[in-house]
Design an enzyme around this catalytic site. Structure first.
Site, PDB file in Angstrom:
ATOM      1  N   ASP A  55       0.833  -1.208   0.000  1.00 19.93           N
ATOM      2  CA  ASP A  55       0.000   0.000   0.000  1.00 19.93           C
ATOM      3  C   ASP A  55       0.865   1.254   0.000  1.00 19.93           C
ATOM      4  OD1 ASP A  55      -1.987  -1.797   0.561  1.00 19.93           O
ATOM      5  OD2 ASP A  55      -2.018  -1.319   2.710  1.00 19.93           O
TER       6      ASP A  55
HETATM    7  N1  URA Z   1      -1.194  -5.748   4.207  1.00 20.39           N
HETATM    8  C1  URA Z   1      -1.590  -4.467   4.179  1.00 20.39           C
HETATM    9  O1  URA Z   1      -2.549  -4.087   4.827  1.00 20.39           O
HETATM   10  N2  URA Z   1      -0.901  -3.616   3.426  1.00 20.39           N
HETATM   11  C2  URA Z   1       0.186  -3.958   2.706  1.00 20.39           C
HETATM   12  O2  URA Z   1       0.788  -3.119   2.027  1.00 20.39           O
HETATM   13  C3  URA Z   1       0.588  -5.304   2.742  1.00 20.39           C
HETATM   14  C4  URA Z   1      -0.129  -6.179   3.509  1.00 20.39           C
END
Ligand code: URA
Length: 245
Positions: free
Chosen positions: A104
């Site tokens: 993310d």
């Molecule tokens: N889980 C999440 O919430 N975000 C990420 O970037 C990777 C795993």
């Protein structure tokens, strides 16, 4: 068929401008004849391309690890946001690297890139189930009941059921989480389902590969040995069975 300049830069670690110089200097040959036109279309399957007499064997396979900072989206392009591609140094930009999986925008840590399409698909295949380890800071405190719920398979607020995972409390508001799948915002949503809002998230490990001391925002190329480790990755047997033992 592909452009001669692209082929040459992809088969060694040459930037576009370095390739231009090589072409200008008459150091590149196609089937033995000097070629100065980088835009010429060539077929590496049937033609022999050489640099100073050394045959170029096609595109070098590259796997790169980035320590992703927050604020960049995992995409090859985006009309609004800064992308992780901008973090690759100029000498890697011509290698046609693609991110392996996704972190993310707000998540930091280990993100791989490769120019090997087969490897990319094998690594992101849900069948491969490569364990990924995250470090999270969060509201609330992870208790034994949360650990058990993770081990049994969390049901997200939208009803999605996750595979068994490992939640390891590290201290008040700090946990390590090990997953073997990669649903959208999965760690944040799993923690939210247990009323622990994640305030910071970092991926620290993917299979046998650790982020280690790589500084934030920096990249490093994996060795052939590390790539072999990654390719040989099997489902981690340290993950619990669904049943509580
Ligand atoms: N889980 C999440 O919430 N975000 C990420 O970037 C990777 C795993």
């Amino acid at each position: 068929m592909e452009r001669l300049d692209k082929f040459v830069s992809g088969s060694g670690s040459y930037t576009r401008s370095q390739v231009k110089t090589l072409l200008k200097a008459g150091q590149i040959t196609v089937d033995g004849a000097v070629e100065r036109d980088g835009s010429r279309k060539i077929d590496p399957q049937t033609q022999t391309i050489a640099l100073n007499g050394q045959v170029l064997g096609g595109r070098r396979r590259v796997v790169v690890m980035l320590n992703k900072p927050a604020g960049f989206v995992t995409a090859t392009e985006d009309p609004v946001e800064k992308t992780v591609m901008e973090l690759l140094p100029p000498q890697m930009r011509h290698l046609d690297l693609k991110p392996v999986g996704r972190l993310d925008k707000a998540t930091e840590g280990l993100l791989l890139f490769t120019n090997d399409g087969d490897l990319l698909h094998r690594l992101i295949s849900p069948k491969k189930e490569i364990p990924k380890v995250y470090y999270a800071r969060h509201e609330g405190r992870a208790e034994e009941a949360d650990v058990r719920a993770f081990r049994e398979g969390i049901r997200l607020r939208d009803g999605t059921v996750c595979l068994p995972a490992v939640l390891e409390p590290l201290g008040p508001g700090e946990s390590a989480i090990t997953l073997r799948e990669g649903k959208y915002h999965q760690v944040r949503r799993m923690m939210a389902s247990r009323n622990m809002t994640v305030t910071y998230l970092e991926r620290r490990r993917e299979g046998a590969l650790e982020l280690g001391e790589l500084p934030r925002g920096q990249v490093r190329e994996l060795t052939e040995g590390e790539i072999a480790l990654l390719e040989g990755e099997e489902t981690g047997d340290f993950l619990p069975e669904t049943e509580d033992k």
